[in-house]
Design an enzyme around this catalytic site. Structure first.
Site, short mmCIF file in Angstrom:
data_model
loop_
_atom_site.label_atom_id
_atom_site.label_comp_id
_atom_site.label_asym_id
_atom_site.label_seq_id
_atom_site.Cartn_x
_atom_site.Cartn_y
_atom_site.Cartn_z
N HIS A 190 4.51 -4.58 10.91
CA HIS A 190 4.86 -3.89 12.16
C HIS A 190 4.92 -4.86 13.33
O HIS A 190 4.16 -5.81 13.39
CB HIS A 190 3.83 -2.80 12.51
N ASP A 203 -0.13 -3.78 6.30
CA ASP A 203 -0.79 -3.26 7.51
C ASP A 203 -2.24 -3.69 7.60
O ASP A 203 -3.08 -2.99 8.17
CB ASP A 203 -0.73 -1.72 7.53
N ASP A 234 5.93 4.76 5.08
CA ASP A 234 6.78 3.79 5.78
C ASP A 234 6.85 2.45 5.04
O ASP A 234 7.54 1.52 5.47
CB ASP A 234 6.33 3.60 7.24
N HIS A 235 6.13 2.36 3.89
CA HIS A 235 6.16 1.14 3.06
C HIS A 235 6.75 1.41 1.67
O HIS A 235 7.03 0.46 0.94
CB HIS A 235 4.75 0.55 2.94
N HIS A 254 1.45 3.98 1.88
CA HIS A 254 2.00 4.76 2.99
C HIS A 254 3.53 4.86 2.92
O HIS A 254 4.21 3.92 2.51
CB HIS A 254 1.57 4.17 4.33
N HIS A 275 0.85 -1.20 0.00
CA HIS A 275 0.00 0.00 0.00
C HIS A 275 0.88 1.24 0.00
O HIS A 275 2.09 1.15 0.13
CB HIS A 275 -1.00 -0.03 1.16
N HIS A 278 -7.41 -0.75 5.62
CA HIS A 278 -6.38 0.18 6.11
C HIS A 278 -6.22 1.32 5.09
O HIS A 278 -6.26 2.49 5.45
CB HIS A 278 -5.08 -0.59 6.31
FE FE Z 1 2.79 0.85 8.13
ZN ZN Z 2 0.13 1.75 6.54
#
Ligand code: FE
Ligand code: ZN
Length: 265
Positions: free
Chosen positions: A176, A138, A64-65, A62, A60, A116
């Site tokens: 995570h 996530d 942090d990905h 985001h 996805h 998410h």
């Molecule tokens: Fe994340």
């Molecule tokens: Zn995420």
């Protein structure tokens, strides 16, 4: 001459940021990485292990990905795959439910798991060295699930149902390390679940030793994760009591469970 067995895969959880894992799978020569939010730990691992990065799988959009996608592609020429319905660093091969990605000589089936984010996808391979493997970003965490930033409770419930239907021995690679805080909540929801109590003790010991609690398995998550258990009597009853629900609608119960977790301290 060293014997080279391309089917022997090593799975590594590279820690990043506060609590992310960047999952790296390799056969001793080639690697794939999932959701590289940061390029540095991946580049370091590739150099240390002498691997060529063949493929980047994104679940996805985001940051942090996806934050390390462009740098890794530039440095390695790796192919990038990602969700067709989301904006991730171009160019990438857009994927949707039922598509199959070839990587490391393995076939990865794409599963749409909105909730998410609106276009979140997961990657499932039925046989990696004898057991299935899932990269779920996530969407599903051990003992929990992702927050509903873009999708609806009904979507997330359906997405988790799809993942819960995978074989029990499927290794679940979440993005995570949220397990202990998730399990604290799970125990508040379902204090009588013995498998959950045992799992919490096991994970507490792992974290105390500095070891990831992941991958989990689908079978474990079915037994301990309240978000896969919202139709089980004790979970439904606890949610109804907590949220003062007067009916049994499964989406309403799931939505109230997610809301309870959002407010849980
Ligand atoms: Fe994340
Ligand atoms: Zn995420």
């Amino acid at each position: 001459m060293a014997f080279y067995n391309p089917r022997f895969m090593e799975l590594i959880a590279l820690p990043a940021f506060e609590d992310n894992y960047l999952w790296l799978l390799h056969d001793g020569r080639q690697a794939l990485v999932v959701d590289p939010g940061d390029a540095a730990p991946v580049a370091e691992a590739l150099a240390r292990l002498g691997l060529r990065l063949a493929c980047i799988l994104v679940t996805h959009h985001h940051g942090d990905h996806t934050g390390g996608v462009a740098a890794l592609r530039e440095a390695t020429g790796a192919r990038v795959h990602g969700p067709a319905r989301e904006r991730i660093p171009e160019p990438f091969v857009p994927l949707a439910d039922g598509d199959v990605v070839q990587a490391l000589g393995l076939s990865w089936r794409v599963i749409d798991v909105p909730g998410h984010t609106a276009g979140h996808i997961a990657y499932f391979c039925p046989d990696v060295d004898g057991a299935p493997l899932l990269f779920c970003g996530d969407t599903l965490f051990s003992g929990g699930c992702g927050r509903l930033f873009e999708g609806t409770p009904a979507q997330m419930l359906a997405s988790l149902d799809a993942l819960a239907a995978l074989p029990a021995d499927t290794r679940v690679c979440c993005a995570h390390e949220y397990t202990l805080s998730n399990l604290r909540f799970a125990r508040a929801v379902e204090p009588g679940n013995l498998a959950l109590a045992e799992y919490q003790a096991r994970c507490t010991a792992l974290r105390a030793a500095g070891t990831p609690t992941l991958p989990s398995t689908v079978g474990t998550e079915r037994a301990v994760n309240p978000f896969l258990r919202s139709r089980e009597g004790p979970v439904t009853q606890a949610v109804r009591a907590h949220a003062a629900l007067t009916h049994n609608d499964e989406v309403a119960v799931f939505a109230a469970l997610r809301q309870w977790k959002n407010e849980f301290r």
